[in-house]
Structure formats: C-alpha cells, structure tokens
Design an enzyme around this catalytic site. Structure first.
Site, PDB file in Angstrom:
ATOM      1  CB  SER A 167      17.681  -5.156  -9.935  1.00 49.25           C
ATOM      2  OG  SER A 167      16.706  -4.227  -9.540  1.00 49.25           O
ATOM      3  NE  ARG A 168      15.179   1.214 -14.011  1.00 52.05           N
ATOM      4  CZ  ARG A 168      14.291   2.198 -13.846  1.00 52.05           C
ATOM      5  NH1 ARG A 168      13.021   1.912 -13.656  1.00 52.05           N
ATOM      6  NH2 ARG A 168      14.660   3.458 -13.867  1.00 52.05           N
ATOM      7  CD  GLU A 169      21.146   0.262 -14.727  1.00 49.29           C
ATOM      8  OE1 GLU A 169      22.342  -0.049 -14.625  1.00 49.29           O
ATOM      9  OE2 GLU A 169      20.672   1.321 -14.286  1.00 49.29           O
ATOM     10  CG  HIS A 225      25.577   1.555 -13.419  1.00 51.10           C
ATOM     11  ND1 HIS A 225      24.546   1.832 -12.568  1.00 51.10           N
ATOM     12  CD2 HIS A 225      26.681   1.462 -12.631  1.00 51.10           C
ATOM     13  CE1 HIS A 225      24.997   1.898 -11.325  1.00 51.10           C
ATOM     14  NE2 HIS A 225      26.297   1.685 -11.328  1.00 51.10           N
TER      15      HIS A 225
END
Lengths: 94, 309
Positions: free
Chosen positions: B70-72, B196
């Site tokens: 999620s943080r990407e 990603h």
C-alpha cells in the site's frame, strides 16, 4: 496519525556478504525498529532503511563501527510527508 | 456530467477518489470499460477490477495489478494513468486496438485497499494488509509473500511484526484469495503483471528458487526489449531477470504462483527510483513514471497477443 519527525532514510551499500548478513541482523533487532525500504540482497546494491529518530545515533554508530559506506537519502521523513499532504490539498482545491 | 478528463493524474488520490474516478471512466467508455467486484477486503472494502473488453466470450486475458504494497503510492497512481491510457488508445493506437480486439485486460488499481486507506489516515508508510494476527500485537500480512508458491520460504518471515510476514497459511489474505479465485475461475489469463515500486526492475519467476524457469530465455528476451523501450522514453535504466537472481530469494510471491498455475507470461515491475525519495516520490513524477512504464507494458501485452499458447 503516526508521525515520522526526525526519522531518516539511510542508503547503505554493503561491500560483501558479511556486511549483508550484518544488515539483516540489524533488521532483526526489534528495539531498533529499522524499516527496510530496500532489503539487503546483493553486495554493491543499495539498501535503504528508515530509522526512527530516537535510534538514529545508535544505528549510525553501528554502521560507522562496522565500516559501512552510507549516505542520508531522506533527512526528515515527516518534512516530505507534510509536503506531500500539502500538494494533495492544493490539488483537491484546484 | 462528471468527466474523466478533469481528473488530475499528476496528483495522489485517496481510495474514495480513485473508486469514484473508476465510475467516471466507465461512464465515459461504456462500450469498452466495466467495473467488476472480485471480493471484499479484510475490512470489507470492495475489491474492484476494471475490465477492458470489446466483447466476445471466454477471451484470453491479461491481468494487471498495482499497489499490493500500500505505501508504494506511485504504483496505484500509475495504475490510474494506465487505465485511462488504455481507454484512450483503443481505436487510436494500433497495438492497443489489436490487443483489445482479441483479448481482455483486467486491472486492479487498489490491490490492498485496507492498507491504502490506512496510509492516508494513520500511517503513510504501511505496507501490509490490515488483518489481525492471532496471538500477536502486530497487524497485517505481506500480501506478496502470501501466495501458494514456495510459501514460507526464504525472503519471507514467520514473525507477524515483520514487514515480510507471510501470514498463517497460503492465501490467508482475502485480497490475495480474491485474485487467485478470479484467475482460476477465468481460466484463460495468459499474463499476470504485478506492479510495485521502487527499484527499477522488470522481474520474472522464480523468486522462491534459483533454478531458471522453463521459459527463462523467452522471458529474458522479452524483458530486455521492454526495459530498452522503457529507457527510450526518459533514459531510465532498469535491470531485469529472475526475482531470485536479480533482487533476492522471496517465497510466496504473486508471479511465482501465477507461473506455477499456468500463466506463462508472469512479470513484476519495480517502478522508478530517483535515489532521493524512496516511497515518497513527489506527485510531479507520477506522469513521467507512468509514461515510461507504458511502452514496457505494451511490449509484454503485444508479445502475449503474438504468442498464443
């Protein structure tokens, strides 16, 4: 909301397998709360790790003691997050 | 009437904004794009997939997912841009038109919605899902270590507090199981591309073992062309190869599962690394990142079209 004031992201280059192994051990020390953004894998490849502010001195000392070559990729994580939030706010207003 | 044309692709957006925009994209391209729900997340958010299809039944398909970590954020943002690009280019670009005249494309933009919502509300640097781990104070499973392909092997952790925690069992995460169920039920997915960020790589199986995949040579050649065409846009240099030999051994990854389940053209992309920002790439880089990624995606999809199996 979790804040990251003073946290830094260090870009470390491990010279050999021994240094890779040392970085992995560093990551397993729960009290240091190191967050690998790029995991240690192959010597010569950059490893990025976010270090919470309270543990910064300790981690840097350890890296110096073990002769790691590293640079500071992000000086203050929270500053970047604040900029990001402001940028989203501006975009929404537009 | 709302229009997808007024959406700011050069800004990061919340999950609600992205989900709203998906509806607008469908409204703007009703004959090409539809939105399907393949399941619900741990916190009961819908798992939406955009389907790009010009008709026909039981067509071969390409699966794309963005943002399982999620943080990407650059990844989900690239997913939004890419969805729009596919819709715009059909009927204009000969490659996109040829692909969609024969195949369907499925794109899951917010692959880990609970984690993504959490990055907007509570912790910008959250990577995992948000499922509770029995007996542990730590939350979440790494959904890219949760697949039934070398599950629990090297490069994954059995510690629920680790960022690479593989979970209690393979496909324990609803977000992972939903994709698995969908691809299995579909039966004609010919390519899985899981996106990603950030280390500038185009990778293919295997991650859970060092031995080359049976199709190593073909995938290596295709990856070489894709990264070359990507670099031609802004000069961004990617490395490529198998996960295990290029980055690290990693058990339980999406593309290893896909490959082991008959999806020959399984790739994972790690988007650009400026060397300055890591996951916090400024939004000004969304469009350049997505723009350079597009020819690489197109190369893979065209290859899939031209090499039926």
């Amino acid at each position: 909301e979790q804040l990251f004031v003073g946290d830094q992201v260090l870009r470390v280059t491990a010279r050999n397998e021994e240094q890779i192994a040392l970085l992995r051990v560093l990551g397993e020390q729960e009290e240091l709360q190191v967050d690998f953004w790029r995991h240690p894998n192959i010597p010569g490849h950059p490893v990025d790790l976010r270090v919470p502010f309270p543990n910064l001195q300790g981690v840097k000392k350890l890296l110096d003691f073990r002769n790691f070559s590293y640079s500071i990729m992000i000086e203050d994580v929270q500053e970047l997050l604040d900029e990001e939030k402001e940028s989203m706010r501006r975009s929404r207003r537009v | 009437k709302r229009s997808s044309r007024t959406f700011d692709f050069a800004s990061y957006h919340t999950i609600d904004e992205i989900y709203d925009w998906m509806d607008v994209l469908v409204e703007d391209h009703p004959k090409l794009v539809s939105k399907i729900q393949i399941g619900q997340s741990y916190e009961n958010r819908p798992l939406y997939v955009l389907k790009f299809s010009t008709g026909g039944s039981n067509r071969p398909a390409v699966w794309l997912d963005t943002g399982i970590h999620s943080r990407e954020w650059i990844t989900q943002a690239t997913g939004v841009w890419t969805a729009n690009k596919i819709a715009q280019e059909y009927g204009q670009d000969p490659s996109v038109t040829a692909i969609l005249d024969s195949m369907d494309i499925f794109l899951e933009i917010v692959t880990n919605p609970d984690g993504f919502a959490f990055t907007h509300s509570s912790n910008r640097l959250w990577r995992k899902t948000r499922s509770i781990n029995a007996g542990s104070r730590c939350i979440g499973v790494d959904p890219n270590r949760n697949w039934d392909a070398g599950f629990g092997g090297a490069g994954s952790s059995s510690n629920p507090c680790s960022e690479t925690y593989h979970g209690p069992h393979a496909h324990s995460e609803k977000e992972v199981r939903a994709i698995m169920d969908f691809i299995r039920a579909h039966g004609k997915v010919k390519s899985v591309i899981s996106i990603h960020s950030y280390s500038q790589m185009l990778l293919f199986p295997y991650g859970y073992r060092r031995a080359p995949a049976p199709d190593h040579q073909e995938m290596n050649e295709l990856a070489k062309k894709a990264v070359s065409d990507l670099a031609a846009v802004f000069g961004t240099k990617y490395t490529y190869g198998s996960i295990a030999n290029t980055i690290y051994m990693a058990g339980g990854t999406t593309i290893d599962w896909a490959y082991d389940n008959g999806v020959k053209y399984s790739f994972t992309l790690e988007l650009r690394d400026s060397g300055r920002y890591g996951f916090l790439l400024p939004s000004s880089q969304i469009v350049p990142t997505a723009t350079e990624t597009w020819p690489a995606l197109l190369d893979i999809m065209v290859h899939v079209l031209e090499h039926p199996y």
